[in-house]
Design a protein around this motif. Structure first.
Motif, PDB file in Angstrom:
ATOM      1  N   PHE A   1       0.857  -1.187   0.000  1.00 32.79           N
ATOM      2  CA  PHE A   1       0.000   0.000   0.000  1.00 32.79           C
ATOM      3  C   PHE A   1       0.893   1.236   0.000  1.00 32.79           C
ATOM      4  CE2 PHE A   1      -3.042  -2.992   1.992  1.00 32.79           C
ATOM      5  CZ  PHE A   1      -4.171  -2.720   1.233  1.00 32.79           C
ATOM      6  N   HIS A   2       0.451   2.229  -0.742  1.00 33.02           N
ATOM      7  CA  HIS A   2       1.225   3.461  -0.826  1.00 33.02           C
ATOM      8  C   HIS A   2       1.363   4.122   0.549  1.00 33.02           C
ATOM      9  CE1 HIS A   2       2.510   7.453  -2.049  1.00 33.02           C
ATOM     10  NE2 HIS A   2       2.937   6.849  -3.146  1.00 33.02           N
ATOM     11  N   LYS A   3       2.476   4.799   0.740  1.00 30.91           N
ATOM     12  CA  LYS A   3       2.732   5.548   1.985  1.00 30.91           C
ATOM     13  C   LYS A   3       1.555   6.404   2.424  1.00 30.91           C
ATOM     14  CE  LYS A   3       7.632   6.560   2.214  1.00 30.91           C
ATOM     15  NZ  LYS A   3       8.596   7.636   2.221  1.00 30.91           N
ATOM     16  N   ASN A   4       0.909   7.018   1.439  1.00 35.34           N
ATOM     17  CA  ASN A   4      -0.187   7.946   1.755  1.00 35.34           C
ATOM     18  C   ASN A   4      -1.546   7.272   1.866  1.00 35.34           C
ATOM     19  OD1 ASN A   4       1.829   9.727   1.460  1.00 35.34           O
ATOM     20  ND2 ASN A   4       1.002  10.784  -0.340  1.00 35.34           N
ATOM     21  N   CYS A   5      -1.555   5.969   1.807  1.00 32.86           N
ATOM     22  CA  CYS A   5      -2.828   5.241   1.852  1.00 32.86           C
ATOM     23  C   CYS A   5      -3.589   5.558   3.134  1.00 32.86           C
ATOM     24  CB  CYS A   5      -2.525   3.742   1.766  1.00 32.86           C
ATOM     25  SG  CYS A   5      -3.896   2.687   2.222  1.00 32.86           S
ATOM     26  N   SER A   6      -4.893   5.796   3.003  1.00 31.35           N
ATOM     27  CA  SER A   6      -5.682   6.047   4.214  1.00 31.35           C
ATOM     28  C   SER A   6      -6.874   5.090   4.298  1.00 31.35           C
ATOM     29  CB  SER A   6      -6.166   7.500   4.226  1.00 31.35           C
ATOM     30  OG  SER A   6      -6.946   7.739   3.067  1.00 31.35           O
ATOM     31  N   LEU A   7      -6.819   4.033   3.502  1.00 32.05           N
ATOM     32  CA  LEU A   7      -7.897   3.045   3.505  1.00 32.05           C
ATOM     33  C   LEU A   7      -8.089   2.462   4.907  1.00 32.05           C
ATOM     34  CD1 LEU A   7      -9.821   1.343   1.647  1.00 32.05           C
ATOM     35  CD2 LEU A   7      -7.918  -0.277   1.389  1.00 32.05           C
ATOM     36  N   PHE A   8      -9.325   2.331   5.336  1.00 31.27           N
ATOM     37  CA  PHE A   8      -9.652   1.808   6.676  1.00 31.27           C
ATOM     38  C   PHE A   8      -8.867   2.532   7.770  1.00 31.27           C
ATOM     39  CE2 PHE A   8     -10.054  -2.339   4.149  1.00 31.27           C
ATOM     40  CZ  PHE A   8     -11.406  -2.152   3.906  1.00 31.27           C
ATOM     41  N   GLU A   9      -8.601   3.795   7.579  1.00 31.40           N
ATOM     42  CA  GLU A   9      -7.789   4.572   8.543  1.00 31.40           C
ATOM     43  C   GLU A   9      -6.453   3.892   8.837  1.00 31.40           C
ATOM     44  OE1 GLU A   9     -10.659   5.860  11.940  1.00 31.40           O
ATOM     45  OE2 GLU A   9     -11.437   4.075  10.937  1.00 31.40           O
ATOM     46  N   ARG A  10      -5.967   3.072   7.903  1.00 32.08           N
ATOM     47  CA  ARG A  10      -4.708   2.327   8.035  1.00 32.08           C
ATOM     48  C   ARG A  10      -4.765   1.295   9.157  1.00 32.08           C
ATOM     49  NH1 ARG A  10      -0.402   4.992   5.283  1.00 32.08           N
ATOM     50  NH2 ARG A  10       1.186   4.096   6.642  1.00 32.08           N
ATOM     51  N   ARG A  11      -5.943   0.786   9.441  1.00 37.92           N
ATOM     52  CA  ARG A  11      -6.037  -0.234  10.505  1.00 37.92           C
ATOM     53  C   ARG A  11      -5.511  -1.570   9.982  1.00 37.92           C
ATOM     54  NH1 ARG A  11     -12.048   0.421  12.612  1.00 37.92           N
ATOM     55  NH2 ARG A  11     -11.532  -1.462  13.757  1.00 37.92           N
ATOM     56  N   ALA A  12      -4.521  -2.119  10.697  1.00 41.24           N
ATOM     57  CA  ALA A  12      -3.807  -3.323  10.251  1.00 41.24           C
ATOM     58  C   ALA A  12      -4.749  -4.507  10.034  1.00 41.24           C
ATOM     59  CB  ALA A  12      -2.726  -3.703  11.263  1.00 41.24           C
ATOM     60  N   SER A  13      -5.645  -4.732  10.991  1.00 42.59           N
ATOM     61  CA  SER A  13      -6.501  -5.915  10.886  1.00 42.59           C
ATOM     62  C   SER A  13      -7.437  -5.805   9.687  1.00 42.59           C
ATOM     63  CB  SER A  13      -7.305  -6.114  12.176  1.00 42.59           C
ATOM     64  OG  SER A  13      -8.034  -4.946  12.459  1.00 42.59           O
ATOM     65  N   LYS A  14      -7.962  -4.613   9.453  1.00 42.55           N
ATOM     66  CA  LYS A  14      -8.877  -4.441   8.315  1.00 42.55           C
ATOM     67  C   LYS A  14      -8.142  -4.612   6.982  1.00 42.55           C
ATOM     68  CE  LYS A  14     -12.928  -2.360   9.945  1.00 42.55           C
ATOM     69  NZ  LYS A  14     -14.204  -2.050   9.279  1.00 42.55           N
ATOM     70  N   LEU A  15      -6.960  -4.010   6.877  1.00 46.80           N
ATOM     71  CA  LEU A  15      -6.198  -4.123   5.630  1.00 46.80           C
ATOM     72  C   LEU A  15      -5.812  -5.579   5.368  1.00 46.80           C
ATOM     73  CD1 LEU A  15      -3.882  -0.995   6.074  1.00 46.80           C
ATOM     74  CD2 LEU A  15      -5.730  -1.237   4.403  1.00 46.80           C
ATOM     75  N   THR A  16      -5.297  -6.232   6.405  1.00 46.64           N
ATOM     76  CA  THR A  16      -4.815  -7.608   6.239  1.00 46.64           C
ATOM     77  C   THR A  16      -5.949  -8.572   5.921  1.00 46.64           C
ATOM     78  OG1 THR A  16      -3.074  -7.132   7.838  1.00 46.64           O
ATOM     79  CG2 THR A  16      -3.458  -9.445   7.333  1.00 46.64           C
ATOM     80  N   THR A  17      -7.035  -8.470   6.684  1.00 51.04           N
ATOM     81  CA  THR A  17      -8.114  -9.443   6.477  1.00 51.04           C
ATOM     82  C   THR A  17      -8.807  -9.222   5.130  1.00 51.04           C
ATOM     83  OG1 THR A  17      -9.656  -8.050   7.733  1.00 51.04           O
ATOM     84  CG2 THR A  17      -8.541  -9.829   8.936  1.00 51.04           C
ATOM     85  N   THR A  18      -8.877  -7.975   4.703  1.00 54.37           N
ATOM     86  CA  THR A  18      -9.503  -7.723   3.398  1.00 54.37           C
ATOM     87  C   THR A  18      -8.659  -8.328   2.280  1.00 54.37           C
ATOM     88  OG1 THR A  18     -10.546  -5.702   4.205  1.00 54.37           O
ATOM     89  CG2 THR A  18     -10.360  -5.933   1.824  1.00 54.37           C
TER      90      THR A  18
END
Ligand code: ATP
Ligand code: ATP
Ligand code: MG
Ligand code: MG
Ligand code: MG
Ligand code: MG
Length: 267
Positions: free
Chosen positions: A82-99
């Motif tokens: 994910f790009h440095k500036n990514c703000s998807l899911f407020e950068r929450r690790a669990s949401k990014l990983t599980t998605t």
């Protein structure tokens, strides 16, 4: 729901917002694939169909998540950046990983029959684990990619030699393992060459180096392209925070450039 007497349980949740302004890498890895690959009769040491399937699932993930700018895969693993500036899911690790994990798993299963038409999937079904790690500098990200690619190379040299001893040398697994214990890379190259006439350098690039996929931020054509791109300057990919178009241009064929070259240091 709001303000109910039960709402306090939310305070038990652990915050897991990843450090701002860092590259986020989510690496997924097939669970128990040593067994899984045997069960589905993967060609050893490298089943090209399985690599193509991994790449197809990764491509689908990149198309669904426009915040991803780069991905690198080998064997049963894939790293998504994910790009440095990514703000998807407020950068929450669990949401990014599980998605990523569930999207990848779903596509891997959905696309299975295209690559393994004669071996329908049955439970236990393929599944993947995942983790998210932040890398603060471009150098760190590049070194991460190098680390995964070196791992690919080391494993592939070992597996290629091991399976050659078994398949062409008539050894059983235990004997082949013993033969290889304590050997360094040059020994394995020598075994392959002097005993089996195999020049490891001539093995397919996709086996030796893995696959890289990157987002083309400024595509020249209006249509999303899925053709292999071998020599495209991707420096813009990491320089721009959000893509103009969600267009993944995968390199799912043997690549001539190392994936590491796709990650440039900042000026
Ligand atoms: P874990 O759940 O801990 O990851 P694992 O059995 O999946 O266990 P890995 O270290 O991930 O362990 O190893 C992946 C296994 O899958 C290796 O044995 C590798 O050779 C095999 N494998 C992965 N991709 C392919 C492929 N395309 N062709 C043949 N074998 C493959
Ligand atoms: P997010 O990605 O943030 O979770 P979302 O659209 O999934 O977005 P949710 O709060 O999870 O948001 O809401 C789930 C939605 O799916 C709701 O609109 C809900 O009505 C719908 N839904 C879920 N299960 C069913 C069902 N069995 N039948 C009909 N609608 C359903
Ligand atoms: Mg593992
Ligand atoms: Mg695994
Ligand atoms: Mg693995
Ligand atoms: Mg939902």
């Amino acid at each position: 729901m709001a303000n109910s007497k039960y709402e306090y349980v939310r305070s038990f949740e652990q915050p897991d917002i990843l450090l701002a302004n860092t590259w986020i890498v989510v690496r997924i890895d097939g669970r128990g694939f040593t067994k899984f690959t045997t069960r589905y009769h993967f060609v050893k040491p490298n089943d090209r169909r399985a690599l193509d399937l991994m790449n197809a699932a990764a491509e689908a993930v990149m198309k669904e998540l426009p915040d991803l700018c780069l991905a690198y895969g080998n064997s049963d693993e894939y790293s998504f950046v994910f790009h440095k500036n990514c703000s998807l899911f407020e950068r929450r690790a669990s949401k990014l990983t599980t998605t990523i994990v569930s999207t990848f798993s779903a596509y891997y299963t959905f696309l299975w029959s295209k690559y393994f038409p004669d071996d329908p999937l049955m439970p236990p079904l393929p599944s993947f684990d995942g983790r998210a790690v932040c890398y603060p500098s471009d150098r760190n990200l590049r070194d991460y990619m190098s680390w995964r690619q070196v791992d690919c190379h080391i494993n592939n040299l070992y597996n290629t030699t091991f399976w050659t001893l078994v398949q062409k040398g008539g050894m059983d697994a235990r004997a082949a393992e013993q033969e290889l214990s304590g050997t360094v890379s040059s020994d394995k190259n020598e075994i392959l060459f002097s005993r089996f006439g195999i020049n490891y350098n001539n093995e397919p690039e996709i086996f030796k180096k893995g696959s890289v996929m990157y987002r083309d931020f400024f595509p020249t054509t209006g249509e999303p392209s899925t053709s292999a791109q071998k020599h495209v300057d991707t420096s813009t990919a990491l320089a721009h925070p959000r893509p103009r178009r969600a267009t993944a241009r995968p390199v799912s064929q043997p690549i001539e450039r190392s994936p590491i070259e796709y990650v440039r240091d900042s000026p």
